[in-house]
Design a protein around this motif. Structure first.
Motif, PDB file in Angstrom:
ATOM      1  N   PRO A 159      60.484  20.431 -38.115  1.00  9.80           N
ATOM      2  CA  PRO A 159      61.333  21.500 -37.584  1.00  9.80           C
ATOM      3  C   PRO A 159      61.406  21.498 -36.059  1.00  9.80           C
ATOM      4  O   PRO A 159      62.452  21.833 -35.485  1.00  9.80           O
ATOM      5  CB  PRO A 159      60.651  22.777 -38.102  1.00  9.80           C
ATOM      6  CG  PRO A 159      59.963  22.352 -39.353  1.00  9.80           C
ATOM      7  CD  PRO A 159      59.477  20.960 -39.071  1.00  9.80           C
ATOM      8  N   GLU A 160      60.317  21.119 -35.390  1.00  8.23           N
ATOM      9  CA  GLU A 160      60.347  21.047 -33.934  1.00  8.23           C
ATOM     10  C   GLU A 160      61.331  19.981 -33.456  1.00  8.23           C
ATOM     11  O   GLU A 160      61.964  20.131 -32.403  1.00  8.23           O
ATOM     12  CB  GLU A 160      58.946  20.744 -33.390  1.00  8.23           C
ATOM     13  CG  GLU A 160      58.870  20.748 -31.865  1.00  8.23           C
ATOM     14  CD  GLU A 160      57.499  20.371 -31.343  1.00  8.23           C
ATOM     15  OE1 GLU A 160      57.331  20.365 -30.109  1.00  8.23           O
ATOM     16  OE2 GLU A 160      56.595  20.078 -32.166  1.00  8.23           O
ATOM     17  N   TYR A 212      64.684  21.496 -33.280  1.00  9.65           N
ATOM     18  CA  TYR A 212      64.781  22.385 -32.116  1.00  9.65           C
ATOM     19  C   TYR A 212      65.064  21.586 -30.846  1.00  9.65           C
ATOM     20  O   TYR A 212      65.940  21.939 -30.050  1.00  9.65           O
ATOM     21  CB  TYR A 212      63.480  23.182 -31.991  1.00  9.65           C
ATOM     22  CG  TYR A 212      63.431  24.062 -30.761  1.00  9.65           C
ATOM     23  CD1 TYR A 212      64.492  24.897 -30.424  1.00  9.65           C
ATOM     24  CD2 TYR A 212      62.310  24.057 -29.940  1.00  9.65           C
ATOM     25  CE1 TYR A 212      64.442  25.710 -29.307  1.00  9.65           C
ATOM     26  CE2 TYR A 212      62.256  24.864 -28.816  1.00  9.65           C
ATOM     27  CZ  TYR A 212      63.324  25.685 -28.502  1.00  9.65           C
ATOM     28  OH  TYR A 212      63.272  26.481 -27.389  1.00  9.65           O
ATOM     29  N   ARG A 272      66.944  27.471 -32.000  1.00 13.43           N
ATOM     30  CA  ARG A 272      65.846  28.193 -32.642  1.00 13.43           C
ATOM     31  C   ARG A 272      66.182  28.533 -34.090  1.00 13.43           C
ATOM     32  O   ARG A 272      65.306  28.566 -34.951  1.00 13.43           O
ATOM     33  CB  ARG A 272      65.524  29.477 -31.866  1.00 13.43           C
ATOM     34  CG  ARG A 272      64.997  29.219 -30.460  1.00 13.43           C
ATOM     35  CD  ARG A 272      64.560  30.508 -29.788  1.00 13.43           C
ATOM     36  NE  ARG A 272      64.181  30.263 -28.413  1.00 13.43           N
ATOM     37  CZ  ARG A 272      62.996  29.818 -28.023  1.00 13.43           C
ATOM     38  NH1 ARG A 272      62.066  29.582 -28.930  1.00 13.43           N
ATOM     39  NH2 ARG A 272      62.725  29.623 -26.751  1.00 13.43           N
ATOM     40  N   ARG A 276      65.426  25.659 -36.262  1.00 14.44           N
ATOM     41  CA  ARG A 276      63.975  25.503 -36.377  1.00 14.44           C
ATOM     42  C   ARG A 276      63.403  26.511 -37.357  1.00 14.44           C
ATOM     43  O   ARG A 276      62.584  26.171 -38.211  1.00 14.44           O
ATOM     44  CB  ARG A 276      63.328  25.678 -35.001  1.00 14.44           C
ATOM     45  CG  ARG A 276      61.835  25.397 -34.974  1.00 14.44           C
ATOM     46  CD  ARG A 276      61.286  25.540 -33.563  1.00 14.44           C
ATOM     47  NE  ARG A 276      59.961  24.951 -33.443  1.00 14.44           N
ATOM     48  CZ  ARG A 276      59.321  24.806 -32.295  1.00 14.44           C
ATOM     49  NH1 ARG A 276      59.893  25.208 -31.177  1.00 14.44           N
ATOM     50  NH2 ARG A 276      58.119  24.267 -32.266  1.00 14.44           N
ATOM     51  N   THR A 333      61.648  25.689 -40.902  1.00 17.59           N
ATOM     52  CA  THR A 333      60.261  26.133 -41.071  1.00 17.59           C
ATOM     53  C   THR A 333      60.105  26.997 -42.313  1.00 17.59           C
ATOM     54  O   THR A 333      59.222  26.766 -43.142  1.00 17.59           O
ATOM     55  CB  THR A 333      59.806  26.920 -39.832  1.00 17.59           C
ATOM     56  OG1 THR A 333      59.898  26.085 -38.677  1.00 17.59           O
ATOM     57  CG2 THR A 333      58.373  27.399 -39.996  1.00 17.59           C
ATOM     58  N   ASP A 350      55.393  25.895 -34.916  1.00 12.96           N
ATOM     59  CA  ASP A 350      56.803  26.281 -34.933  1.00 12.96           C
ATOM     60  C   ASP A 350      57.025  27.784 -34.915  1.00 12.96           C
ATOM     61  O   ASP A 350      58.120  28.240 -34.583  1.00 12.96           O
ATOM     62  CB  ASP A 350      57.503  25.692 -36.161  1.00 12.96           C
ATOM     63  CG  ASP A 350      57.661  24.189 -36.076  1.00 12.96           C
ATOM     64  OD1 ASP A 350      58.112  23.710 -35.025  1.00 12.96           O
ATOM     65  OD2 ASP A 350      57.319  23.487 -37.036  1.00 12.96           O
TER      66      ASP A 350
END
Length: 686
Positions: free
Chosen positions: A132-133, A136, A142, A145, A149, A407
């Motif tokens: 997920p990062e 981003y 965001r 992300r 997440t 995250d």
């Protein structure tokens, strides 16, 4: 025990349903001793890892200091993938429908090559902790992300943990006749303790050890099984005749026979369980699992270099050839030896036999082990199942704590210290353990075969969306945040609608006529392909109508820019008053010209504290003992043990994408050999 003896037992039970749940008498004291020895060794490894490798930073705890070699990476990748659900599920599917289910394993070999040669270089260049990062940093989004997440955490709780717990519980229940909830709760607590204490390093060391144990144990069972049945020729000769003799004969004749194409990997496109055009859907699902799932990605990110990450992928590629011969075919042999139990067809009989009206094929591997293995070796195989369960759960627990800490928590508290991140990661493991134990009653109520259908419904409706988004993010520099977001939203909406329809119109059991609408009858593998293409089209169209990202904002974040020397610059920050995200791998690391800006800033921030405590540090290093062992153990468990090692691999310490010419040649040849080998096997068993 010979096949004649087992057949005789089946014949003696023909007057009533065979009981495959009362297996406790088959496990003896030596078997229990082997299992206890395994658990003691496992806990010992956790304690040793804590005391030997101080987990004093988030990188050391979540990414094992980024210095794991290719053997540990490969062993951990395979062990994280082959959980107890593979021994139960693959063997069960083999018993029910034949060898085609091995296509999932063999197709994944090509996707693992894609992981090592396409995805990992980009992940390493970007310097991320989690998948997920990466979204981003790639899109400065965001919302993407958070979406990835939340999706990952829900998938872990609802699918991975539930399947592992059910499969492990089934084997333990049949082997030991223990209370289902107590035995699984004990295993989950031990697993959580292991992950809580040792971090990713301990998990990967244990995974590698368990890979060796699983392969040896499964090999022993396979050799014994093929010997009893007369080899592969005997298997192919006898499997089509493995039909139950008990229950309603009209149902047995309709639903109790193995499929006519059971001995073929490539099957018809319309009515088969595994239609050959649907293998494209398997590839799509495999892209999500092998290339974007945090459980897998985290192990590659822990490698000390790209060469070691690729080497681990090559090890896994060769190991993935084995499940056909070590799990699927033994499951088919179990049906031959136990046609009235593993091959039951009458729902009433199946309910009495294994408490599932959908069939008892999930009991194939446990029955094979308990029926063929002598005392001691049964304990070995029980340890194998425990190892498979624990390796999968430790991987999920560690990856879940990594995702939540890096995250979610790190964004809520941007000034969080290393110690705080360590403590939060450990608390996350405790929460996951509690959720897992609370989930056990739902697993028990879901029933065997229906649980796996439920898992397919959940994962198959989501994975094509994520696979399309990640592929476009890495391969197409023109992909924008708006395109990726709306592609993800549209794909998720369509997947949820299909999921709801699947529950509204459940697939009827044999021999009930299927009267569902044609759109619901569409094979889930075909749906994977349609959803994947649809999400790709939406993402591409929206991206073309939105402003493209600048070259600086995608530096070292795509396949084409992974070697870029352009300085990374965050574009259009969503929250200008907050700190910008950390840049991808530093310029100096790519140019190999000296320390990076991030490493300089880190060193600058630490110089003051280092100077103030210089004398104390020297005194501490010179001490032969840090105090009583139990105090060191307690500090290590809480993540408060300071590391005396000053050199921990950082992204800026070396060029992580650098490969020697020799390494490239060896790895390319090895990967090509694995792909050619599995292609030949496809041709042989087509």
């Amino acid at each position: 025990m010979s096949s004649t003896t087992m057949s005789a037992q089946a014949g003696n039970n023909s007057s009533g349903p065979p009981d495959v749940l009362a297996r406790g008498t088959r496990v003896t004291a030596p078997d229990i001793a082997v299992v206890v020895l395994y658990l003691v060794v496992t806990v010992g490894i956790a304690l040793w890892s804590m005391l030997k490798h101080h987990q004093s930073s988030a990188q050391s705890y979540f990414l094992a200091g980024r210095n794991m070699n290719w053997v540990l990476v490969g062993g951990s990748l395979f062990s994280s993938n082959i959980g107890s659900e593979h021994f139960i599920g693959l063997a069960g599917s083999g018993a029910a429908t034949g060898i085609a289910v091995a296509g999932y394993e063999w197709n994944s070999i090509f996707i693992i090559a894609l992981l090592g040669w396409l995805f990992v270089p980009v992940y390493l260049a970007s310097g991320v902790y989690t998948a997920p990062e990466y979204l981003y940093r790639r899109f400065n989004s965001r919302r993407l992300r958070v979406y990835a997440t939340v999706l990952s955490l829900l998938m872990y709780v609802l699918t991975k943990i539930s399947v592992d717990v059910y499969a492990g519980a089934l084997f333990i229940q049949q082997s030991l006749d223990w209370n289902l909830f107590l035995s699984v709760a004990v295993l989950i607590i031990i697993t959580g303790f292991f992950t809580l204490t040792g971090g990713l390093r301990a998990v990967m060391v244990m995974d590698t050890m368990q890979t060796v144990l699983m392969v040896i144990g499964a090999l022993v069972v396979a050799i014994r099984s093929f010997h009893v049945i007369g080899g592969i020729d005997g298997l192919f000769e006898k499997y089509p005749r493995a039909i139950t003799t008990i229950g309603n004969q009209s149902v047995v004749q309709t639903c109790g026979k193995p499929p006519s194409d059971a001995l073929h990997m490539i099957r018809g496109p319309e009515t088969a369980d595994f239609p050959w055009p649907g293998f494209g859907g398997i590839f799509i699902a495999s892209i999500w699992y092998w290339c974007t799932d945090q459980v897998i990605v985290q192990r590659c990110l822990a490698a000390e270099s790209l060469s070691h990450a690729k080497g681990g992928c090559v090890v896994t590629m060769f190991l993935k050839i084995l499940p056909m011969f070590l799990i699927v075919m033994p499951g088919m042999i179990s049906r031959i030896l136990n046609p009235d139990t593993v091959g039951c067809a009458d729902p009433i009989i199946c309910q009495q036999v294994c408490e599932s009206q959908s069939g008892c094929s999930n009991t194939a591997y446990p029955q094979l082990v308990l029926g063929l293995m002598p005392a001691g070796l049964r304990g070995l195989m029980l340890s194998v199942m425990v190892a498979a369960l624990m390796s999968s759960l430790t991987s999920v627990f560690n990856s879940s704590s990594t995702i939540f800490t890096m995250d979610v928590w790190r964004n809520l508290r941007k000034d969080a210290s290393q110690k705080e991140l360590m403590v939060v990661g450990r608390i996350t493991v405790l929460v996951m353990v509690a959720v897992s134990i609370a989930w056990i009653p739902f697993v028990k109520g879901a029933q065997g075969a229906q649980l796996f259908i439920y898992i397919q419904f959940i994962s198959g409706r989501i994975t094509p969306t994520m696979a399309a988004i990640f592929l476009l993010a890495i391969l197409w520099t023109r992909t924008t945040e708006q395109g990726a977001f709306w592609g993800a939203m549209c794909g998720t909406a369509v997947g949820l609608i299909r999921l709801i329809l699947d529950f509204v119109y459940p697939k009827p059991t044999c021999p009930t006529v299927d009267t569902r609408p044609d759109v619901i009858k569409l094979h889930f593998l075909y749906f994977n392909i349609i959803l994947f293409v649809g999400v790709g089209i939406v993402t591409i169209v929206v991206s073309l109508f939105t402003e493209p990202l600048s070259e600086q904002s995608i530096a070292r974040l795509t396949w084409w820019t992974r070697h870029s020397t352009v300085e990374y610059l965050q574009e259009n920050p969503e929250t200008p008053d907050t700190e910008a995200p950390s840049p991808p791998m530093e310029l100096s690391a790519l140019n190999e010209t000296g320390p990076s800006k991030s490493s300089i800033s880190q060193e600058t921030s630490e110089i003051g504290n280092a100077n103030q405590a210089n004398v104390a540090i020297k005194t501490e290093v010179d001490k032969p003992n840090d105090g009583p062992w139990y105090k060191r153990l307690w500090r290590a468990m809480l993540g408060l043990e300071e590391s005396k090692r000053s050199t921990e691999t950082q992204p800026g310490d070396k060029h992580v994408l650098h490969e020697t010419r020799r390494d490239q040649i060896i790895l390319n040849i090895a990967a090509a050999t694995a792909c050619v080998t599995v292609t030949i096997l496809w041709i042989i068993y087509r």
